[in-house]
Motif scaffolding. Structure first.
Motif, mmCIF file in Angstrom:
data_model
loop_
_atom_site.group_PDB
_atom_site.id
_atom_site.type_symbol
_atom_site.label_atom_id
_atom_site.label_comp_id
_atom_site.label_asym_id
_atom_site.label_seq_id
_atom_site.Cartn_x
_atom_site.Cartn_y
_atom_site.Cartn_z
ATOM 1 N N GLN B 622 -14.163 -49.972 -77.323
ATOM 2 C CA GLN B 622 -13.319 -49.873 -76.134
ATOM 3 C C GLN B 622 -13.687 -48.621 -75.361
ATOM 4 O O GLN B 622 -12.944 -47.648 -75.324
ATOM 5 C CB GLN B 622 -11.845 -49.799 -76.557
ATOM 6 C CG GLN B 622 -11.327 -51.036 -77.234
ATOM 7 C CD GLN B 622 -10.857 -52.047 -76.228
ATOM 8 O OE1 GLN B 622 -10.505 -51.693 -75.108
ATOM 9 N NE2 GLN B 622 -10.844 -53.312 -76.600
ATOM 10 N N SER B 623 -14.857 -48.662 -74.703
ATOM 11 C CA SER B 623 -15.350 -47.427 -74.114
ATOM 12 C C SER B 623 -14.756 -47.142 -72.742
ATOM 13 O O SER B 623 -14.736 -46.013 -72.300
ATOM 14 C CB SER B 623 -16.865 -47.519 -73.979
ATOM 15 O OG SER B 623 -17.150 -48.603 -73.115
ATOM 16 N N GLY B 624 -14.299 -48.200 -72.096
ATOM 17 C CA GLY B 624 -13.817 -48.004 -70.734
ATOM 18 C C GLY B 624 -14.911 -48.217 -69.698
ATOM 19 O O GLY B 624 -14.669 -48.160 -68.505
ATOM 20 N N ARG B 625 -16.144 -48.452 -70.168
ATOM 21 C CA ARG B 625 -17.233 -48.679 -69.214
ATOM 22 C C ARG B 625 -17.311 -50.157 -68.887
ATOM 23 O O ARG B 625 -17.585 -50.984 -69.763
ATOM 24 C CB ARG B 625 -18.561 -48.234 -69.804
ATOM 25 C CG ARG B 625 -18.644 -46.741 -69.889
ATOM 26 C CD ARG B 625 -20.038 -46.328 -70.305
ATOM 27 N NE ARG B 625 -19.953 -44.959 -70.769
ATOM 28 C CZ ARG B 625 -20.516 -44.518 -71.879
ATOM 29 N NH1 ARG B 625 -21.225 -45.349 -72.621
ATOM 30 N NH2 ARG B 625 -20.383 -43.273 -72.245
ATOM 31 N N VAL B 626 -17.083 -50.487 -67.619
ATOM 32 C CA VAL B 626 -17.009 -51.879 -67.215
ATOM 33 C C VAL B 626 -18.314 -52.598 -67.527
ATOM 34 O O VAL B 626 -18.344 -53.725 -68.003
ATOM 35 C CB VAL B 626 -16.692 -51.971 -65.715
ATOM 36 C CG1 VAL B 626 -16.628 -53.409 -65.275
ATOM 37 C CG2 VAL B 626 -15.406 -51.256 -65.426
ATOM 38 N N GLN B 627 -19.407 -51.868 -67.316
ATOM 39 C CA GLN B 627 -20.696 -52.535 -67.494
ATOM 40 C C GLN B 627 -20.991 -52.823 -68.955
ATOM 41 O O GLN B 627 -21.616 -53.814 -69.297
ATOM 42 C CB GLN B 627 -21.780 -51.689 -66.851
ATOM 43 C CG GLN B 627 -21.691 -51.868 -65.354
ATOM 44 C CD GLN B 627 -22.143 -50.657 -64.583
ATOM 45 O OE1 GLN B 627 -22.130 -49.532 -65.092
ATOM 46 N NE2 GLN B 627 -22.534 -50.867 -63.340
ATOM 47 N N ALA B 630 -19.368 -55.952 -69.616
ATOM 48 C CA ALA B 630 -20.133 -57.044 -69.022
ATOM 49 C C ALA B 630 -21.273 -57.445 -69.935
ATOM 50 O O ALA B 630 -21.559 -58.639 -70.094
ATOM 51 C CB ALA B 630 -20.661 -56.620 -67.655
ATOM 52 N N ILE B 631 -21.893 -56.434 -70.602
ATOM 53 C CA ILE B 631 -22.993 -56.771 -71.522
ATOM 54 C C ILE B 631 -22.465 -57.577 -72.694
ATOM 55 O O ILE B 631 -23.068 -58.572 -73.098
ATOM 56 C CB ILE B 631 -23.697 -55.484 -71.990
ATOM 57 C CG1 ILE B 631 -24.523 -54.938 -70.838
ATOM 58 C CG2 ILE B 631 -24.591 -55.761 -73.197
ATOM 59 C CD1 ILE B 631 -25.163 -53.625 -71.118
ATOM 60 N N LEU B 634 -22.025 -60.995 -71.555
ATOM 61 C CA LEU B 634 -23.306 -61.661 -71.359
ATOM 62 C C LEU B 634 -23.901 -62.100 -72.688
ATOM 63 O O LEU B 634 -24.307 -63.266 -72.851
ATOM 64 C CB LEU B 634 -24.266 -60.708 -70.642
ATOM 65 C CG LEU B 634 -25.590 -61.328 -70.195
ATOM 66 C CD1 LEU B 634 -25.322 -62.398 -69.143
ATOM 67 C CD2 LEU B 634 -26.520 -60.268 -69.657
#
Lengths: 105, 649
Positions: B622-627, B630-631, B634
């Motif tokens: 749960q890093s908070g990085r949206v990307q 997304a990975i 994906l």
């Protein structure tokens, strides 16, 4: 020599567009650019719909209708996303997605 | 017959008083609480007397059980339910009169005795709670209902023993009383479960009917045995264990002497006249089953009763705290009631012991409440419980002196006072059925006469009249000595009249084992032995304690080891302490605590630690990085695609 465009050409374009969108979404930090990447992904789907509609079921309108839906939803989504981006800018003075990490708390 | 609502008011009025006084004690009813409690109880008493009068007026000749009110509270199955009901029969009607009467006397007495106490309204609230519980107990129509009120009585006793909660001894005594009786109640509960399991009912009348007639349930309960004793006997013995705990029978009596830490009127009400006879009442309630179907259990009742009576009488001879003497005397007298039930048969002439037991319960309530209230007057005057601080008080406390003398004569069995008649019937019943018990009881009644008059002479004679400053004059650092207001004398006088005259009631007409009137024959020839031996006991006390002398000390030193053992109450408390502290704590408590701390806690902690470690690792996702998210999406989509396209055939 001219080549008549067929289904495979269109699918190729849409796939290329899709992965360009994904690449953009994953690598850009600017939220506006990321939003634009999402639009690319959505449009690649639209091309898919239209292509299949034209070449496989030319007598039906399902693909076209779906495309209209997707465009409408994309417009709504863009409105919401831009609203979020504006709010983020107001509180963080930035639209860099990595500056918004603490939103997880 | 009064209506059910009116009868229900007898216990409900004290409950209402308890709620009102308990909730508004500080603000509204600070000083009026005593008057309110007393008045509400007076109404209860009047209704109780009226109920008793109409019950016996309607049912002349035989006394069937009447149930004017019953509400099914919890239905388990067909036939088995916990009811909240009112049962009127001869013993419950007698008990509501006794309880409301003694409680009323104690309420009036406390108006003077407890005056100026800081927690005066609380005291009256607790008294009302106790009265409610006790009345509910005696009116119960269901064995589980009686158990509920039984515990309520225990709680109110606990609250009142610990009333002076700033004294460590009172706190210890209240805890001891609660724990010991609660332990006994465990037996009671298991007994209820056994009885109801076999009878498939909790209702008293159905239970008695099931177990006293030839039913399949009875045969079943008699046929299933454990350690060669039938299940029915086990059930009754366990129920009796609860009764023995509440009635301070050996060996569960240890809480009663300590319970004297409570205010003296409380001792008069709870630990002399009403609550401690609950055990006798319980055995009497189930008496037909005891008598007709489980004589072995009844024998246990008899032997426990006589042992308690004898042991307590011996211990009472050596105690110097006047309330403790009275406590042991109470235990002894309840022992009399118990063995009277134990030697009794069912129906007709054989049921004399039952009638005698209830009769003694009735008269004992009068004279023992009187003794305690008299002791209360003395303690109020002297500010000490120890009889060494007393002596020669007859000039200062004439009313207490005369009434105390009447009560002593009554308990010693001197005719024509109340105790004579009831004790006479008990001894006769014992004589007819079990001579061993009779002779022990005879010795016990001599001891009773001796220790009561030892108490009487030590308080009121013994020393030359001391000089006390009377009320108001004792200025400065001196202790005030005053004999208390009229409200403290009035209950003494009323109870003294009761203690003197209650014996003339033809008790057999009202209470008998099978509900038919029992004609008791007064037999002067039989009375010679008990009266003579009682008078001898009084005479010995006269010689030893009338005037101050060194004879008691000389006798004590001549019998030094016996005297010391008796003075220390035969080391029963020490034995209990040894068993609990040394044996149970070390052999059971500590290993159990170790197991709890290391194994049970360890398992819980291990689960917690594992979860914490795992989550600390997982939370990095749960890093908070949206990307990053997304990975994950994906990768997930690709994995699903691979799954569907290539693997999902």
């Amino acid at each position: 020599m001219t080549i008549e465009p067929g289904l495979y050409h269109l699918l190729f374009i849409s796939t290329a567009l899709f992965f360009i969108g994904v690449y953009g979404f994953l690598t850009r930090r600017n939220l506006i650019t990321m939003l634009m990447s999402i639009e690319l992904i959505l449009n690649s789907v639209n091309i898919n719909f239209i292509a299949f509609n034209k070449y496989l079921w030319a007598n039906r309108l399902d693909g076209v209708m779906f495309t209209v839906f997707v465009i409408a939803i994309a417009a709504a989504e863009a409105a919401v996303a831009i609203a979020i981006i504006i709010n983020l800018y107001r509180s963080h003075q930035s639209i860099d997605v990595q500056k918004a990490e603490e939103l997880k708390y | 017959m009064p209506s059910a609502i009116l009868i229900a008011l007898i216990p409900l009025l004290p409950l209402f008083t308890f709620l009102v006084l308990g909730l508004y004690r500080r603000k509204v009813f600070k000083n009026a609480s005593g008057i309110i409690g007393t008045l509400s109880l007076l109404i209860s008493f009047v209704i109780a007397v009226f109920t008793a009068y109409s019950y016996f007026h309607i049912h002349q000749g035989s006394h069937p059980a009447e149930i004017p009110f019953k509400y099914t509270w919890l239905q388990f199955n067909e036939g088995m339910s916990i009811d909240m009901g009112i049962q009127l029969d001869s013993i419950s009607v007698m008990m509501i009169v006794v309880v409301t009467f003694v409680s009323l006397m104690v309420h009036i007495f406390s108006l003077g005795y407890m005056k100026g106490e800081e927690r005066y309204p609380t005291y009256y609230a607790f008294l009302s709670l106790f009265t409610f519980s006790m009345l509910g107990l005696v009116l119960s129509s269901n064995i589980f209902q009686i158990y509920i009120f039984w515990e309520l009585v225990g709680v109110s006793s606990y609250l009142l023993i610990g009333f002076y909660y700033d004294r460590p001894s009172a706190v210890a005594a209240s805890k001891k009383a609660f724990i010991v009786t609660r332990f006994a109640d465990l037996g009671f509960l298991i007994g209820i479960l056994i009885l109801s399991f076999y009878a498939n009912t909790l209702d008293f009348n159905t239970l008695i009917a099931t177990f006293t007639t030839q039913t399949p349930e009875l045969h079943n309960a008699l046929a299933s045995t454990f350690l060669d004793v039938s299940a029915l006997t086990w059930g009754l013995v366990l129920v009796f264990m609860g009764g023995a705990g509440k009635s301070a029978m050996f060996p569960l009596h240890i809480w009663l002497p300590d319970a004297m830490e409570g205010p003296t009127p409380v001792s008069a009400l709870i630990h002399a006249a009403t609550m401690v006879v609950a055990g006798v009442f319980l055995v009497a309630r189930l008496f037909p089953i005891f008598s007709l179907s489980a004589p072995a259990a009844l024998d246990i009742v008899a032997y426990v009763g006589i042992l308690s009576a004898f042991l307590a009488a011996i211990i009472a001879c050596t105690q110097t705290d006047i309330k403790r003497v009275l406590a042991y005397s109470t235990m002894s007298q309840i022992g009399f009631m118990m063995f009277a039930l134990g030697v009794s048969g069912y129906g007709g002439e054989n049921g004399l012991g039952y009638t005698a037991s209830m009769f003694h319960l009735f008269t004992h309530a009068m004279f023992k409440a009187l003794l305690f209230l008299g002791a209360g007057v003395v303690i109020h005057f002297i500010h000490s419980n120890d009889m060494k601080d007393m002596g020669g008080l007859r000039k200062y406390l004439p009313v207490a002196h005369i009434t105390f003398l009447i009560a002593c004569l009554a308990i010693a069995g001197v005719p024509p006072f109340a105790g004579f008649f009831s004790k006479e019937e008990i001894l006769l019943a014992a004589y007819n059925s079990n001579p061993t018990i009779y002779y022990i009881a005879l010795v016990t009644s001599a001891l009773t006469a001796f220790y009561m008059f030892r108490l009487y002479f030590s308080i009121f004679w013994n020393k030359p009249t001391p000089l006390y400053s009377s009320a108001g004059e004792g200025a400065g650092g001196e202790v005030h000595h005053h004999k208390g207001p009229f409200v403290m004398s009035l209950p003494l006088i009323i109870l003294a009249i009761g203690a003197a005259l209650a014996g003339f009631i033809h008790f057999g007409n009202f209470v008998s084992s099978d509900g038919q009137p029992l004609e008791s024959h007064f037999n002067p020839m039989f009375s010679i032995a008990p009266v003579t031996i009682g008078v001898i006991g009084i005479a010995i006390a006269w010689v030893l304690y009338k005037k101050q002398n060194d004879k008691p000390e000389r006798i004590a030193s001549a019998l030094s080891s016996l005297y010391r053992a008796t003075y220390r109450k035969f080391y029963i408390d020490e034995i209990y302490l040894f068993i609990t502290k040394k044996v149970l704590f070390n052999l059971v408590g500590r290993p159990a605590a170790w197991f709890d701390r290391n194994v049970v806690d360890g398992m819980v902690n291990a689960t917690g630690n594992a979860t914490a470690t795992l989550s600390a690792r997982i939370k990095k996702i749960q890093s908070g990085r949206v990307q990053g998210y997304a990975i994950y999406t994906l990768v997930g989509v690709i994995a699903l695609a691979v799954l569907f396209i290539y693997l999902w055939k």
